[in-house]
Scaffold this active site. Structure first.
Site, PDB file in Angstrom:
ATOM      1  N   CYS A 265     -41.583 -93.368  91.150  1.00  0.00           N
ATOM      2  CA  CYS A 265     -42.058 -93.369  89.875  1.00  0.00           C
ATOM      3  C   CYS A 265     -43.377 -92.962  89.705  1.00  0.00           C
ATOM      4  O   CYS A 265     -43.963 -92.156  88.820  1.00  0.00           O
ATOM      5  CB  CYS A 265     -41.759 -94.470  88.875  1.00  0.00           C
ATOM      6  SG  CYS A 265     -40.395 -95.531  89.254  1.00  0.00           S
ATOM      7  N   ASP A 266     -44.186 -93.580  90.413  1.00  0.00           N
ATOM      8  CA  ASP A 266     -45.726 -93.681  90.343  1.00  0.00           C
ATOM      9  C   ASP A 266     -46.380 -92.964  91.455  1.00  0.00           C
ATOM     10  O   ASP A 266     -47.754 -92.697  91.489  1.00  0.00           O
ATOM     11  CB  ASP A 266     -46.130 -94.999  90.187  1.00  0.00           C
ATOM     12  CG  ASP A 266     -45.644 -95.791  89.074  1.00  0.00           C
ATOM     13  OD1 ASP A 266     -45.328 -95.095  88.168  1.00  0.00           O
ATOM     14  OD2 ASP A 266     -45.454 -96.983  89.179  1.00  0.00           O
TER      15      ASP A 266
ATOM     16  N   CYS B 120     -42.549 -98.854  92.563  1.00  0.00           N
ATOM     17  CA  CYS B 120     -41.684 -97.796  92.526  1.00  0.00           C
ATOM     18  C   CYS B 120     -42.532 -96.603  92.920  1.00  0.00           C
ATOM     19  O   CYS B 120     -43.120 -95.947  92.076  1.00  0.00           O
ATOM     20  CB  CYS B 120     -41.004 -97.511  91.076  1.00  0.00           C
ATOM     21  SG  CYS B 120     -39.880 -96.077  91.167  1.00  0.00           S
TER      22      CYS B 120
END
Ligand code: NDP
Length: 326
Positions: A138-139, A135
């Protein structure tokens, strides 16, 4: 003897827990079956920085524990275990946990999420959470000014590569075919981005590094006369080869799209009936008391906050439905 409940929630990600908070505050005394991955997909990430209410970011297990405790406070009952069978053809709906515990529920909220696909190589597991991610939203932030690789040639991979190029020094795209599968506009964005280097016809053999990802060994045109090995130095390895929704269990009863995502009734979370999914004979008729929330019904956004929002919607709809039975 079956346990009789008003509202049963399947899944312990942001959708399931939010549904539980709403359902318990509506006095539905919900039972939540936690499933195989407590806390859901989110717990595979390192830190959550984009969920409102956590200005300093939050460790994913902490956030999911916060949600769980919030649901517990209003009376949600948690059951650890995996749902192995359902019967939505009857009212109340029947749900079995590990074939031993049986539940009968007026309303069922499916919040089983989706799982990112992985390549299946050993080092992916070794470095999970230490350079391997599925992701970028997200990261990606953790790889600012660093070098990363994105695997895949579809729209998700192109979108993630472009997103990461906005943060990183350099982005490799590892594409197994000699072309991208993504839509034309996404392809052009990737191919015109000077920070992205597309490695066509490459496959990943293994990831390397001391305790975290520092490189990847690739093979070019495996099995062909011009087969060649290539090593790239990277700090992050992002999988973007698709997701599969965790909906297999429900396919005989509710309508899913070709990818397996649950089809809901527009803005509502209510599911449609499917008498015989294997034969593709799905009816355009809603199934009373069955709702779906979160990534199992969302092929587009795949964000915790979106899942939480749909969990709230599902619980509100379940409450209305249960009240209509009285
Ligand atoms: P796709 O299935 O479209 O693409 C998956 C990609 O991963 C393909 O390039 C595929 O290669 C590659 N791949 C699959 N397995 C492997 C493997 N084992 N090793 C290496 N590469 C692999 O998935 P997406 O998630 O990209 O998209 C899913 C759907 O969502 C699509 O319909 C897409 O259009 C849509 N979408 C739309 C967006 C938008 O419009 N903004 C954004 C994101 C997704 P190969 O081509 O060789 O099969």
């Amino acid at each position: 003897m079956a346990n009789r409940v008003k509202c049963l929630i399947i899944g312990s990600g942001p959708a399931g827990y939010t549904a539980a908070i709403y359902a318990s505050r509506a006095n539905l005394q919900p039972v939540l079956i936690e499933g195989p991955q407590l806390g859901g997909q989110l717990t595979t990430t390192t830190e959550v920085e984009n969920f409102p209410g956590y200005p300093d970011g939050v460790e994913p297990f902490q956030m999911m524990d916060d949600m769980k405790r919030q649901a517990e406070r209003f009376g949600t009952q948690f059951v650890s275990g995996v749902v192995t069978k359902v019967d939505f053809s009857v009212s109340p709906k029947k749900v079995w946990v590990e074939d031993t515990k049986e539940y009968e529920a007026d309303a069922v909220i499916i919040a089983t999420g989706a799982s990112a696909k992985y390549l299946g190589i050993e080092s992916e597991r070794t470095y999970k959470g230490r350079g391997v991610s599925a992701c970028a939203t997200c990261d990606g932030f953790f790889y600012r000014k660093k070098t990363v690789a994105v695997v895949g040639g579809g729209d998700t991979a192109c979108e993630e590569a472009n997103y990461l190029a906005g943060l990183c020094e350099k982005v490799y795209m590892i594409v197994r075919k000699p072309y991208l599968r993504a839509s034309e506009i996404m392809q052009q964005r990737v191919l015109n981005n000077p920070k992205i280097e597309v490695l066509f016809e490459h496959n990943t053999l293994q990831l390397t590094g001391e305790g975290k990802v520092q490189g990847a060994d690739l093979v070019y045109r495996k099995g062909e006369p011009d087969e060649a090995m290539k090593h790239i130095d990277i700090d992050g390895f992002f999988l973007a080869i698709g997701h599969h929704p965790n909906t297999e269990l429900f396919k005989d009863y509710i309508a899913c799209d070709a990818e397996g995502y649950i089809i809901t009734d527009g803005a509502s979370t209510q599911c449609f009936k499917c008498e015989n999914a294997q034969m593709g004979k799905c009816e355009n008729e809603k199934i009373p008391g069955v709702f779906a929330a979160g990534d199992c019904a969302d092929p587009h956004y795949r964000q915790a906050i979106v899942a939480a929002g749909s969990g709230a919607k599902a619980a509100i709809e379940a409450d209305k439905y249960i009240k209509s039975l009285q």
